[in-house]
Design an enzyme around this catalytic site. Structure first.
Site, mmCIF file in Angstrom:
data_model
loop_
_atom_site.group_PDB
_atom_site.id
_atom_site.type_symbol
_atom_site.label_atom_id
_atom_site.label_comp_id
_atom_site.label_asym_id
_atom_site.label_seq_id
_atom_site.Cartn_x
_atom_site.Cartn_y
_atom_site.Cartn_z
ATOM 1 N N ASP A 1 0.840 -1.095 0.309
ATOM 2 C CA ASP A 1 0.115 0.121 0.074
ATOM 3 C C ASP A 1 1.015 1.113 0.282
ATOM 4 O O ASP A 1 1.298 2.048 1.064
ATOM 5 C CB ASP A 1 -0.844 0.095 0.817
ATOM 6 N N ASP B 1 -7.444 -5.481 -4.932
ATOM 7 C CA ASP B 1 -8.490 -5.012 -3.346
ATOM 8 C C ASP B 1 -9.089 -4.009 -3.627
ATOM 9 O O ASP B 1 -9.264 -3.336 -3.538
ATOM 10 C CB ASP B 1 -7.035 -5.242 -2.713
ATOM 11 N N ARG B 2 -9.955 -3.807 -4.802
ATOM 12 C CA ARG B 2 -10.369 -3.164 -5.247
ATOM 13 C C ARG B 2 -11.926 -2.683 -4.696
ATOM 14 O O ARG B 2 -12.554 -2.120 -4.580
ATOM 15 C CB ARG B 2 -10.757 -3.504 -6.576
ATOM 16 N N LYS B 3 -12.344 -4.718 -3.969
ATOM 17 C CA LYS B 3 -13.728 -4.218 -3.229
ATOM 18 C C LYS B 3 -14.983 -3.481 -4.338
ATOM 19 O O LYS B 3 -15.501 -2.004 -3.691
ATOM 20 C CB LYS B 3 -13.206 -3.072 -1.423
ATOM 21 N N PHE B 4 -15.476 -3.850 -5.100
ATOM 22 C CA PHE B 4 -16.201 -3.913 -5.861
ATOM 23 C C PHE B 4 -17.856 -3.952 -4.952
ATOM 24 O O PHE B 4 -17.546 -4.587 -4.246
ATOM 25 C CB PHE B 4 -16.440 -3.922 -7.123
ATOM 26 N N LYS C 1 -0.685 -8.391 -3.015
ATOM 27 C CA LYS C 1 -2.400 -7.627 -3.002
ATOM 28 C C LYS C 1 -1.636 -6.214 -3.833
ATOM 29 O O LYS C 1 -0.848 -5.685 -3.252
ATOM 30 C CB LYS C 1 -2.953 -7.699 -1.572
ATOM 31 N N THR C 2 -2.995 -5.720 -4.676
ATOM 32 C CA THR C 2 -2.226 -3.960 -4.376
ATOM 33 C C THR C 2 -3.706 -3.377 -4.302
ATOM 34 O O THR C 2 -4.708 -3.664 -4.339
ATOM 35 C CB THR C 2 -2.536 -3.425 -6.400
ATOM 36 N N HIS C 3 -3.615 -1.778 -4.424
ATOM 37 C CA HIS C 3 -4.518 -0.952 -3.997
ATOM 38 C C HIS C 3 -4.198 0.400 -5.543
ATOM 39 O O HIS C 3 -3.531 1.239 -4.907
ATOM 40 C CB HIS C 3 -5.177 0.254 -3.057
ATOM 41 N N TYR D 1 -4.857 -6.956 14.513
ATOM 42 C CA TYR D 1 -3.712 -7.799 13.957
ATOM 43 C C TYR D 1 -4.560 -9.270 14.758
ATOM 44 O O TYR D 1 -4.084 -9.290 15.753
ATOM 45 C CB TYR D 1 -2.283 -7.076 13.800
HETATM 46 P P1 5BU Z 1 -1.816 -3.720 6.869
HETATM 47 O O1 5BU Z 1 -0.520 -2.645 6.459
HETATM 48 O O2 5BU Z 1 -1.412 -5.225 7.223
HETATM 49 O O3 5BU Z 1 -2.314 -3.202 8.123
HETATM 50 O O4 5BU Z 1 -2.879 -3.747 5.291
HETATM 51 C C1 5BU Z 1 -3.559 -4.142 5.163
HETATM 52 C C2 5BU Z 1 -4.278 -4.756 4.068
HETATM 53 O O5 5BU Z 1 -5.052 -5.225 4.085
HETATM 54 C C3 5BU Z 1 -4.379 -2.930 3.468
HETATM 55 O O6 5BU Z 1 -4.268 -1.994 1.754
HETATM 56 C C4 5BU Z 1 -5.825 -2.858 4.000
HETATM 57 O O7 5BU Z 1 -6.883 -2.676 2.851
HETATM 58 C C5 5BU Z 1 -6.698 -4.847 3.918
HETATM 59 N N1 5BU Z 1 -8.091 -5.248 4.207
HETATM 60 C C6 5BU Z 1 -7.770 -5.418 5.955
HETATM 61 O O8 5BU Z 1 -6.642 -4.742 6.609
HETATM 62 N N2 5BU Z 1 -9.122 -5.764 6.379
HETATM 63 C C7 5BU Z 1 -9.972 -6.057 5.843
HETATM 64 O O9 5BU Z 1 -10.946 -6.025 6.173
HETATM 65 C C8 5BU Z 1 -10.180 -5.836 4.126
HETATM 66 C C9 5BU Z 1 -8.724 -5.174 3.883
HETATM 67 BR BR1 5BU Z 1 -11.333 -7.000 2.971
#
Ligand code: 5BU
Length: 267
Positions: free
Chosen positions: A41, A94-97, A63-65, A213
């Site tokens: 990200d 990870d577009r989440k349409f 995984k990208t945004h 986490y």
């Molecule tokens: P992190 O830096 O490990 O917290 O990033 C988590 C990634 O997973 C981040 O790109 C979120 O957009 C993505 N994500 C998430 O954290 N939790 C969710 O429930 C979903 C996506 Br769906």
């Protein structure tokens, strides 16, 4: 919880999947002994591609945004694809349409990003109802793509739980050719769905904006087939490659423990 799928090896599970993206992911997991997806990200293409190149050897999936990349153009995709061939990984946008079928068809195939042309996997909320899947499938299936439904989220106070999660499972069952699994925090359903789990970090805890986490070991024990790690890997500048390898080992050992030890072939 399906005890059977939960203890099956990725190898055995390959025969449960016909979708090309799901099969390619399982094959890559086996080749690289990696169930790690790194979520990169970062908002410039230079930073994004630098981290992807560093973590590439340790991942099955990036995984990208793409909508956060400030200097986005088609060359970012071209360079990302070169890295995906160099290091052997798949790409998940990870577009989440979250819109009606007609709109997501356009968002998936057109606009600046043309996601369907480069991402083997993408994901969608189920809040609009199953028309969102019909729409995305009309674009993605002919290209051999796969879809993950957002059945649960990692963030505090999420509404994606209980009956909502059950509805996601029911919708997935109507579209088994295109829906390959879920973004979830645990295994769902008795069938073989791929479970991809974000909100993973060694040391657990969270951030100041609701992220929660769990450790790789804990989420794999609950049913994660792929662990998604972002800041845990790229957070310390210059150490992404080393951290990715640390998470790969953690995720793989947790998988071996789940399927019941493992043979030298799996190690
Ligand atoms: P992190 O830096 O490990 O917290 O990033 C988590 C990634 O997973 C981040 O790109 C979120 O957009 C993505 N994500 C998430 O954290 N939790 C969710 O429930 C979903 C996506 Br769906």
């Amino acid at each position: 919880m399906s005890p059977q799928v939960q203890t099956q090896t990725y190898d055995v599970r390959l025969s449960n999947h016909t979708n090309p993206a799901a099969r390619a992911l399982l094959e890559c997991i086996l080749r690289k002994r990696s169930n790690l997806c790194v979520s990169v990200d970062l908002s410039t293409s230079a930073e994004l591609l630098e981290v992807v190149d560093a973590v590439g050897p340790s991942v099955c999936l990036i995984k990208t945004h793409m909508d956060i990349v400030e200097d986005f153009d088609q060359s970012v995709i071209d360079r990302l694809r070169v890295l995906s061939e160099k290091h052997d990984f798949l790409i998940f946008e990870d577009r989440k349409f979250a819109d009606i079928g007609n709109t997501v068809v356009l968002q998936y195939s057109k606009g600046v990003h043309k996601i369907a042309s480069w991402a083997q996997l993408t994901n969608a909320h189920v809040v609009p109802g199953s028309g969102i899947i019909t729409g995305l499938a009309s674009v993605g299936l002919p290209l051999g793509r796969g879809l993950l439904l957002l059945a649960e989220m990692s963030s505090a106070g999420t509404l994606a739980q209980g009956a909502y999660t059950d509805a996601a499972l029911a919708m997935a069952r109507e579209h088994r050719d295109f829906v390959v699994g879920f973004i979830a925090q645990r295994r769902l359903g008795d069938e073989d769905w791929l479970i991809l789990t974000p909100g993973v970090q060694l040391g657990s805890g969270g951030d100041s904006m609701g992220q929660q986490y769990n450790t790789p070991r804990e989420v794999v024990r609950r049913g994660a087939d792929v662990i998604i790690v972002g800041r845990g890997v790229y957070g310390k500048r210059g150490e992404a490659g080393k951290e990715a390898e640390r998470y790969r080992k953690e995720g793989w050992e947790a998988y071996l423990a789940r399927v019941g030890g493992g043979t030298s072939r799996l190690l």
